[in-house]
Design a protein around this motif. Structure first.
Motif, PDB file in Angstrom:
ATOM      1  N   ALA A 116      -3.539  34.799  -8.271  1.00 21.49           N
ATOM      2  CA  ALA A 116      -2.649  33.966  -7.464  1.00 21.49           C
ATOM      3  C   ALA A 116      -3.442  33.045  -6.543  1.00 21.49           C
ATOM      4  CB  ALA A 116      -1.707  34.847  -6.642  1.00 21.49           C
ATOM      5  N   ALA A 117      -4.565  33.536  -6.026  1.00 20.66           N
ATOM      6  CA  ALA A 117      -5.407  32.712  -5.149  1.00 20.66           C
ATOM      7  C   ALA A 117      -6.045  31.567  -5.931  1.00 20.66           C
ATOM      8  CB  ALA A 117      -6.482  33.583  -4.498  1.00 20.66           C
ATOM      9  N   ALA A 118      -6.429  31.828  -7.180  1.00 15.26           N
ATOM     10  CA  ALA A 118      -6.990  30.758  -8.019  1.00 15.26           C
ATOM     11  C   ALA A 118      -5.951  29.678  -8.268  1.00 15.26           C
ATOM     12  CB  ALA A 118      -7.477  31.349  -9.349  1.00 15.26           C
ATOM     13  N   PHE A 147      -6.569  45.986   3.582  1.00 14.64           N
ATOM     14  CA  PHE A 147      -6.790  45.350   2.280  1.00 14.64           C
ATOM     15  C   PHE A 147      -6.573  43.842   2.398  1.00 14.64           C
ATOM     16  CE2 PHE A 147      -5.098  43.694  -1.734  1.00 14.64           C
ATOM     17  CZ  PHE A 147      -6.103  44.058  -2.631  1.00 14.64           C
ATOM     18  N   VAL A 148      -5.492  43.462   3.076  1.00 19.11           N
ATOM     19  CA  VAL A 148      -5.192  42.041   3.270  1.00 19.11           C
ATOM     20  C   VAL A 148      -6.287  41.362   4.085  1.00 19.11           C
ATOM     21  CG1 VAL A 148      -3.553  40.386   4.263  1.00 19.11           C
ATOM     22  CG2 VAL A 148      -2.708  42.440   3.102  1.00 19.11           C
ATOM     23  N   GLU A 149      -6.714  42.011   5.155  1.00 21.41           N
ATOM     24  CA  GLU A 149      -7.747  41.438   6.023  1.00 21.41           C
ATOM     25  C   GLU A 149      -9.050  41.202   5.261  1.00 21.41           C
ATOM     26  OE1 GLU A 149      -8.004  44.329   9.097  1.00 21.41           O
ATOM     27  OE2 GLU A 149      -5.991  43.902   9.880  1.00 21.41           O
ATOM     28  N   ARG A 150      -9.466  42.184   4.472  1.00 21.47           N
ATOM     29  CA  ARG A 150     -10.730  42.054   3.739  1.00 21.47           C
ATOM     30  C   ARG A 150     -10.605  41.061   2.583  1.00 21.47           C
ATOM     31  NH1 ARG A 150     -13.423  48.145   3.882  1.00 21.47           N
ATOM     32  NH2 ARG A 150     -13.144  48.435   6.121  1.00 21.47           N
ATOM     33  N   PHE A 151      -9.427  41.010   1.981  1.00 20.90           N
ATOM     34  CA  PHE A 151      -9.206  40.037   0.914  1.00 20.90           C
ATOM     35  C   PHE A 151      -9.334  38.623   1.468  1.00 20.90           C
ATOM     36  CE2 PHE A 151      -7.680  37.857  -2.646  1.00 20.90           C
ATOM     37  CZ  PHE A 151      -7.362  38.709  -3.686  1.00 20.90           C
ATOM     38  N   ASN A 152      -8.768  38.390   2.639  1.00 21.93           N
ATOM     39  CA  ASN A 152      -8.849  37.058   3.232  1.00 21.93           C
ATOM     40  C   ASN A 152     -10.276  36.695   3.626  1.00 21.93           C
ATOM     41  OD1 ASN A 152      -6.209  36.098   3.006  1.00 21.93           O
ATOM     42  ND2 ASN A 152      -5.526  37.232   4.806  1.00 21.93           N
ATOM     43  N   LEU A 153     -11.040  37.667   4.064  1.00 24.57           N
ATOM     44  CA  LEU A 153     -12.457  37.413   4.351  1.00 24.57           C
ATOM     45  C   LEU A 153     -13.198  37.017   3.080  1.00 24.57           C
ATOM     46  CD1 LEU A 153     -13.343  40.316   6.831  1.00 24.57           C
ATOM     47  CD2 LEU A 153     -13.230  37.872   7.353  1.00 24.57           C
ATOM     48  N   LEU A 154     -12.874  37.677   1.989  1.00 27.72           N
ATOM     49  CA  LEU A 154     -13.495  37.352   0.710  1.00 27.72           C
ATOM     50  C   LEU A 154     -13.109  35.947   0.245  1.00 27.72           C
ATOM     51  CD1 LEU A 154     -15.151  38.287  -1.756  1.00 27.72           C
ATOM     52  CD2 LEU A 154     -13.039  39.241  -2.694  1.00 27.72           C
ATOM     53  N   LEU A 155     -11.838  35.582   0.423  1.00 29.36           N
ATOM     54  CA  LEU A 155     -11.381  34.261  -0.011  1.00 29.36           C
ATOM     55  C   LEU A 155     -12.108  33.133   0.726  1.00 29.36           C
ATOM     56  CD1 LEU A 155      -7.503  34.683  -0.419  1.00 29.36           C
ATOM     57  CD2 LEU A 155      -9.205  34.302  -2.206  1.00 29.36           C
ATOM     58  N   GLU A 156     -12.528  33.380   1.951  1.00 28.64           N
ATOM     59  CA  GLU A 156     -13.258  32.362   2.707  1.00 28.64           C
ATOM     60  C   GLU A 156     -14.580  32.007   2.039  1.00 28.64           C
ATOM     61  OE1 GLU A 156     -13.711  33.725   6.694  1.00 28.64           O
ATOM     62  OE2 GLU A 156     -11.560  33.667   7.131  1.00 28.64           O
ATOM     63  N   ARG A 157     -15.063  32.908   1.190  1.00 29.58           N
ATOM     64  CA  ARG A 157     -16.350  32.714   0.521  1.00 29.58           C
ATOM     65  C   ARG A 157     -16.201  32.595  -0.994  1.00 29.58           C
ATOM     66  NH1 ARG A 157     -16.398  35.435   4.967  1.00 29.58           N
ATOM     67  NH2 ARG A 157     -18.131  35.332   6.438  1.00 29.58           N
ATOM     68  N   ALA A 158     -14.957  32.356  -1.433  1.00 31.78           N
ATOM     69  CA  ALA A 158     -14.701  32.404  -2.876  1.00 31.78           C
ATOM     70  C   ALA A 158     -14.197  31.093  -3.460  1.00 31.78           C
ATOM     71  CB  ALA A 158     -13.674  33.507  -3.165  1.00 31.78           C
ATOM     72  N   ILE A 164      -9.866  24.225   0.686  1.00 30.43           N
ATOM     73  CA  ILE A 164      -9.576  25.032   1.865  1.00 30.43           C
ATOM     74  C   ILE A 164      -9.102  26.389   1.360  1.00 30.43           C
ATOM     75  CG2 ILE A 164      -8.075  25.302   3.875  1.00 30.43           C
ATOM     76  CD1 ILE A 164      -7.915  22.254   4.015  1.00 30.43           C
ATOM     77  N   PRO A 165      -9.733  27.484   1.782  1.00 28.32           N
ATOM     78  CA  PRO A 165      -9.352  28.799   1.248  1.00 28.32           C
ATOM     79  C   PRO A 165      -7.887  29.135   1.525  1.00 28.32           C
ATOM     80  CG  PRO A 165     -11.399  28.946   2.502  1.00 28.32           C
ATOM     81  CD  PRO A 165     -10.821  27.584   2.764  1.00 28.32           C
ATOM     82  N   PRO A 166      -7.133  29.501   0.502  1.00 33.17           N
ATOM     83  CA  PRO A 166      -5.775  29.975   0.756  1.00 33.17           C
ATOM     84  C   PRO A 166      -5.846  31.336   1.438  1.00 33.17           C
ATOM     85  CG  PRO A 166      -6.343  30.336  -1.540  1.00 33.17           C
ATOM     86  CD  PRO A 166      -7.481  29.563  -0.935  1.00 33.17           C
ATOM     87  N   ARG A 167      -4.800  31.700   2.153  1.00 37.35           N
ATOM     88  CA  ARG A 167      -4.771  32.991   2.828  1.00 37.35           C
ATOM     89  C   ARG A 167      -3.633  33.839   2.275  1.00 37.35           C
ATOM     90  NH1 ARG A 167      -7.476  34.307   7.085  1.00 37.35           N
ATOM     91  NH2 ARG A 167      -5.844  35.700   7.864  1.00 37.35           N
ATOM     92  N   ILE A 168      -3.924  35.126   2.131  1.00 40.05           N
ATOM     93  CA  ILE A 168      -2.884  36.072   1.756  1.00 40.05           C
ATOM     94  C   ILE A 168      -1.978  36.282   2.961  1.00 40.05           C
ATOM     95  CG2 ILE A 168      -2.356  38.426   1.001  1.00 40.05           C
ATOM     96  CD1 ILE A 168      -3.740  36.828  -1.152  1.00 40.05           C
ATOM     97  N   GLU A 169      -0.687  36.098   2.775  1.00 33.79           N
ATOM     98  CA  GLU A 169       0.304  36.301   3.835  1.00 33.79           C
ATOM     99  C   GLU A 169       1.190  37.472   3.413  1.00 33.79           C
ATOM    100  OE1 GLU A 169       1.699  35.227   7.587  1.00 33.79           O
ATOM    101  OE2 GLU A 169       0.189  34.108   6.464  1.00 33.79           O
ATOM    102  N   ALA A 170       1.164  38.537   4.207  1.00 41.73           N
ATOM    103  CA  ALA A 170       1.915  39.748   3.877  1.00 41.73           C
ATOM    104  C   ALA A 170       2.918  40.044   4.990  1.00 41.73           C
ATOM    105  CB  ALA A 170       0.958  40.930   3.682  1.00 41.73           C
TER     106      ALA A 170
END
Length: 230
Positions: A116-118, A147-158, A164-170
């Motif tokens: 979904a992030a891709a 899980f959400v917090e770490r996923f968003n940290l990963l997206l900043e580098r992915a 602009i990195p998308p963010r997971i919103e839960a």
């Protein structure tokens, strides 16, 4: 809402179920143009989920519906193995789960969230809305805030240098099922169109883990349950 061309975009990772539909409705309420993303991974309820997705997307006025297919999970779990039994009735403990149940699909939210992030990065969407929630978070670790917090940290580098990195919103991550039902009712979410059951068919089975959570959610919320069970 104004001109859709001026609205920010959100990808909504939707199963066709109650939680992800309420989350997608929240995205709409937050002012986003909604793009529905659904993964077909060999789940038993695949055809019924596709029907629910189409109906929910129409009800929300989604800008787009995107399906992705993967065979990775086939025959890995009872949910994706033909003939494999699904825990039902007293085999399910929705009150005090102590361990991840056999209906677990290995790293599913990690894989689906990445897909979904891709999709979100490709269209410049700012958010990926998901239905992760506290009730499932008790036994499913990929539904928890960390899980959400770490996923968003990963997206900043992915993502690419030009993205602009998308963010997971839960929006449901701290909510139990009755609270989700109440929120859905307040937002006018098309909950009657959703499909929660692990099995396919014309009616919800009423006995699997997902159906039991659904029944309890409506009952405790004091909201009439529109679901027809077998």
């Amino acid at each position: 809402m104004g001109d859709d061309r001026m609205r920010p975009k959100a990808v909504c990772l939707c199963s066709g179920g109650l939680d992800s539909t309420v989350a997608a409705t929240k995205a709409l309420d937050d002012g986003f143009e909604v793009h529905i993303f659904h993964v077909l991974y060999g789940q038993k309820a695949e055809e019924r989920e596709k029907m629910a997705i189409a109906e929910v997307a129409e009800a929300l006025g989604a800008a787009e519906v995107r399906f992705a297919t993967t065979d990775l999970f086939r025959k890995m779990t009872p949910l994706t193995t033909a003939g494999a039994p699904i825990p039902t009735g007293d085999e399910v403990d929705i009150w005090a789960p102590t361990a991840t149940p056999p209906t677990w699909v290995f790293c599913r939210n990690l894989v689906f969230g990445s897909m979904a992030a891709a999709y979100a990065e490709s269209m410049g969407a700012e958010r990926v809305y998901v239905g992760f929630n506290a009730e499932e978070g008790r036994s499913y670790p990929d539904n928890r805030p960390e899980f959400v917090e770490r996923f968003n940290l990963l997206l900043e580098r992915a993502v690419a240098s030009f993205s602009i990195p998308p963010r997971i919103e839960a929006p449901l991550v701290h909510l139990q099922k009755p609270e989700i039902v109440k929120l859905g009712s307040d937002l006018g979410a098309p909950m009657a169109l959703t499909w929660s059951c692990y099995l396919d068919g014309a009616l919800h089975c009423g006995e699997c883990e997902a159906c039991q959570h659904r029944r309890f959610g409506f009952l405790e919320a004091g909201v009439p349950d529109p679901t027809k069970y077998r």
